[in-house]
Design a protein around this motif. Structure first.
Motif, mmCIF file in Angstrom:
data_model
loop_
_atom_site.group_PDB
_atom_site.id
_atom_site.type_symbol
_atom_site.label_atom_id
_atom_site.label_comp_id
_atom_site.label_asym_id
_atom_site.label_seq_id
_atom_site.Cartn_x
_atom_site.Cartn_y
_atom_site.Cartn_z
ATOM 1 N N LEU A 106 0.833 -1.200 0.000
ATOM 2 C CA LEU A 106 0.000 0.000 0.000
ATOM 3 C C LEU A 106 0.870 1.253 0.000
ATOM 4 N N ARG A 107 1.894 1.238 0.824
ATOM 5 C CA ARG A 107 2.805 2.387 0.847
ATOM 6 C C ARG A 107 3.502 2.562 -0.492
ATOM 7 N N GLN A 108 3.947 1.449 -1.104
ATOM 8 C CA GLN A 108 4.634 1.545 -2.386
ATOM 9 C C GLN A 108 3.694 2.060 -3.478
ATOM 10 N N MET A 109 2.433 1.664 -3.417
ATOM 11 C CA MET A 109 1.462 2.184 -4.372
ATOM 12 C C MET A 109 1.373 3.702 -4.287
ATOM 13 N N LEU A 110 1.333 4.222 -3.061
ATOM 14 C CA LEU A 110 1.294 5.671 -2.883
ATOM 15 C C LEU A 110 2.566 6.325 -3.389
ATOM 16 N N LEU A 111 3.719 5.724 -3.098
ATOM 17 C CA LEU A 111 4.981 6.272 -3.588
ATOM 18 C C LEU A 111 5.012 6.315 -5.109
ATOM 19 N N ASP A 112 4.563 5.242 -5.734
ATOM 20 C CA ASP A 112 4.590 5.167 -7.196
ATOM 21 C C ASP A 112 3.645 6.166 -7.850
ATOM 22 N N SER A 113 2.657 6.649 -7.085
ATOM 23 C CA SER A 113 1.679 7.576 -7.643
ATOM 24 C C SER A 113 2.145 9.023 -7.616
ATOM 25 N N LEU A 114 3.318 9.274 -7.025
ATOM 26 C CA LEU A 114 3.827 10.641 -6.887
ATOM 27 C C LEU A 114 4.893 10.934 -7.935
ATOM 28 N N PRO A 115 5.040 12.181 -8.321
ATOM 29 C CA PRO A 115 6.104 12.535 -9.269
ATOM 30 C C PRO A 115 7.477 12.201 -8.701
ATOM 31 N N ALA A 116 8.387 11.838 -9.575
ATOM 32 C CA ALA A 116 9.758 11.529 -9.150
ATOM 33 C C ALA A 116 10.347 12.702 -8.382
ATOM 34 N N GLY A 117 11.015 12.387 -7.283
ATOM 35 C CA GLY A 117 11.665 13.423 -6.489
ATOM 36 C C GLY A 117 10.788 14.045 -5.428
ATOM 37 N N THR A 118 9.524 13.645 -5.364
ATOM 38 C CA THR A 118 8.646 14.205 -4.337
ATOM 39 C C THR A 118 9.140 13.860 -2.942
ATOM 40 N N VAL A 119 9.598 12.603 -2.765
ATOM 41 C CA VAL A 119 10.089 12.164 -1.458
ATOM 42 C C VAL A 119 11.599 12.297 -1.412
ATOM 43 N N ARG A 120 12.100 12.970 -0.421
ATOM 44 C CA ARG A 120 13.538 13.126 -0.206
ATOM 45 C C ARG A 120 13.942 12.171 0.923
ATOM 46 N N TRP A 121 14.657 11.115 0.560
ATOM 47 C CA TRP A 121 15.013 10.070 1.517
ATOM 48 C C TRP A 121 16.257 10.443 2.324
ATOM 49 N N GLY A 122 16.402 9.849 3.497
ATOM 50 C CA GLY A 122 17.576 10.072 4.327
ATOM 51 C C GLY A 122 17.647 11.461 4.920
ATOM 52 N N ARG A 123 16.493 12.079 5.124
ATOM 53 C CA ARG A 123 16.470 13.441 5.680
ATOM 54 C C ARG A 123 15.830 13.398 7.061
ATOM 55 N N LYS A 124 16.626 13.047 8.039
ATOM 56 C CA LYS A 124 16.169 12.945 9.432
ATOM 57 C C LYS A 124 16.107 14.326 10.057
ATOM 58 N N VAL A 125 14.949 14.686 10.568
ATOM 59 C CA VAL A 125 14.751 15.999 11.175
ATOM 60 C C VAL A 125 15.349 16.013 12.578
ATOM 61 N N THR A 126 16.131 17.040 12.857
ATOM 62 C CA THR A 126 16.701 17.198 14.197
ATOM 63 C C THR A 126 16.052 18.340 14.972
ATOM 64 N N ALA A 127 15.530 19.324 14.274
ATOM 65 C CA ALA A 127 14.900 20.459 14.943
ATOM 66 C C ALA A 127 14.018 21.208 13.962
ATOM 67 N N VAL A 128 12.999 21.869 14.510
ATOM 68 C CA VAL A 128 12.128 22.736 13.716
ATOM 69 C C VAL A 128 11.910 24.007 14.526
ATOM 70 N N ARG A 129 12.006 25.156 13.873
ATOM 71 C CA ARG A 129 11.788 26.404 14.611
ATOM 72 C C ARG A 129 11.014 27.400 13.764
ATOM 73 N N ALA A 130 10.261 28.240 14.457
ATOM 74 C CA ALA A 130 9.450 29.253 13.789
ATOM 75 C C ALA A 130 10.316 30.421 13.356
ATOM 76 N N LEU A 131 10.044 30.931 12.152
ATOM 77 C CA LEU A 131 10.763 32.094 11.623
ATOM 78 C C LEU A 131 9.892 33.338 11.642
ATOM 79 N N GLY A 132 8.609 33.182 11.958
ATOM 80 C CA GLY A 132 7.680 34.301 11.927
ATOM 81 C C GLY A 132 6.850 34.284 10.659
ATOM 82 N N ASP A 133 5.685 34.926 10.729
ATOM 83 C CA ASP A 133 4.770 35.025 9.582
ATOM 84 C C ASP A 133 4.375 33.653 9.038
#
Length: 377
Positions: A106-133
């Motif tokens: 099911l997950r692969q079906m969803l992946l295959d339905s997206l344009p190439a490059g939509t998912v960026r692999w190996g991008r582990k989030v370490t922090a998120v912060r607000a910049l305003g607006d």
């Protein structure tokens, strides 16, 4: 709508959102910590419900593709006691509305339905912060960053996006699972395969149980459920496969051998899965430019609804954004209010299935729930 969506997490909820946005011509980028789509097994079978998971795939234009991956006969259920006595046997008569399909497919079906490059692999989030607006910066472990005008946290239980909205953190539920697999079970593990049957097996006793189901290709997938304090699995090395197997097997000492073999004969190393939940009724005040969906928003103990709700969250958010292309904030507000209501309805309707399975009257309490009649212990 020209505001691109930045989605953290390539699970079913995040990918459903990305697909619905794509259908409506809205650009999206999905950042995923895993290095590749096949970096790990994506769980077992998933039953999709008509008004949530299946409706989400309708909105994504993928329902016909989903129908092709359904495994027939898997809506069969069997309940046993620890001696291997069959207490309830419900075959799949073809009238069920919650067909089972492999989660990974099911997950692969969803992946295959997206344009190439939509998912960026190996991008582990370490922090998120607000910049305003309403803008946010996302920092990744590889040293790169991304700036989001519209940020969606679909990153599960330990969401890095959630702290922008809420101080809530998951708490241990008091139950842990240990996941095992028997491969080619019909040939290599015939007694266990026979016990499991064609669909799902619940072999239960007070404080413990074996939940197994028949996947495609003859694989039997099992979760050994144990009602244990957190210290039970923090006082030894749970990555030591032999030690973990021995500790779990001890909990099922004296059970029928075809049942204990579901743990002791695993063809893969056992994997510990402690269960955590967010507080019931979890919600937050509107914060510009950011929202959550799925387990990041309403993590609960397994109840058959989690993945379905995540997919519904993703599709409904995508539709809300498509319906309000000039007012993203109104779309996010509508999404959150609808999601809060959905989660609350599921909580109110929760019959405690997960805890009933291994309560003090197990397996008779589950039998009572499934048959609607009181059972003698």
């Amino acid at each position: 709508m020209t505001t691109p969506a930045t989605i953290i997490g390539a699970g079913l909820g995040g990918l459903t959102l990305a697909r619905v946005l794509h259908v409506h011509g809205i650009p999206a980028t999905v950042y995923e910590a895993e290095p590749a789509p096949d970096a790990r097994r994506q769980g077992g079978l998933l039953d999709l419900h008509p008004h949530s998971g299946q409706a989400a795939l309708e909105a994504a234009g993928l329902i016909e593709e989903f129908h092709k991956m359904i495994l027939p006969g898997r809506e069969a259920y069997r309940v046993m006691d620890q001696a291997g006595n069959v207490l309830l046997d419900l075959p799949d008569d073809g009238t069920g509305e919650r067909p089972e399909a492999p989660r990974g497919e099911l997950r692969q079906m969803l992946l295959d339905s997206l344009p190439a490059g939509t998912v960026r692999w190996g991008r582990k989030v370490t922090a998120v912060r607000a910049l305003g607006d309403g803008r946010h910066q996302v920092d990744f472990a590889d040293g790169t960053t991304a700036v989001a005008d519209l940020l969606i946290g679909a990153d599960g239980a330990w969401s890095r996006v959630r702290p922008l909205l809420s101080r809530a953190v998951p708490e241990y539920f008091g139950v842990c699972s240990v996941e095992t697999f028997l491969v080619n079970a019909g040939t290599r593990h015939p007694a266990s395969a026979e016990a499991v049957g064609a669909g799902s097996l619940f072999a239960l006793a007070p404080g413990r149980g074996l939940l197994a189901h028949r996947e495609g290709g003859g694989t039997v997938h099992t979760y050994a459920q144990l009602k244990k304090p957190q210290g039970w699995f923090t006082d030894f090395d749970t990555t030591d496969a032999a030690a973990l197997t021995a500790r779990v097997a001890k909990e099922f000492d004296g059970w029928a051998p075809e049942l204990t073999a579901l743990v002791t004969d695993s063809d893969t190393p056992p994997a510990l899965r402690p269960i955590f939940t967010l507080p019931a009724g979890h919600r937050w005040d509107r914060v510009p430019g950011v929202t959550l969906l799925g387990d990041a928003a309403h993590l609960r103990a397994p109840n058959g609804e989690g993945a379905n709700l995540a997919m519904q969250d993703g599709s409904e958010l995508g539709l809300a954004l498509a319906a309000r292309p000039r007012d993203v904030e109104a779309a996010l507000a509508a999404h959150e209010q609808a999601m809060f209501a959905r989660a609350a309805a599921v909580e109110a309707d929760d019959d405690g299935f997960y805890t009933i399975m291994i309560d003090d009257r197990a397996p008779h309490s589950l039998l009572a729930l499934m048959t609607g009649t009181e059972q003698d212990a």
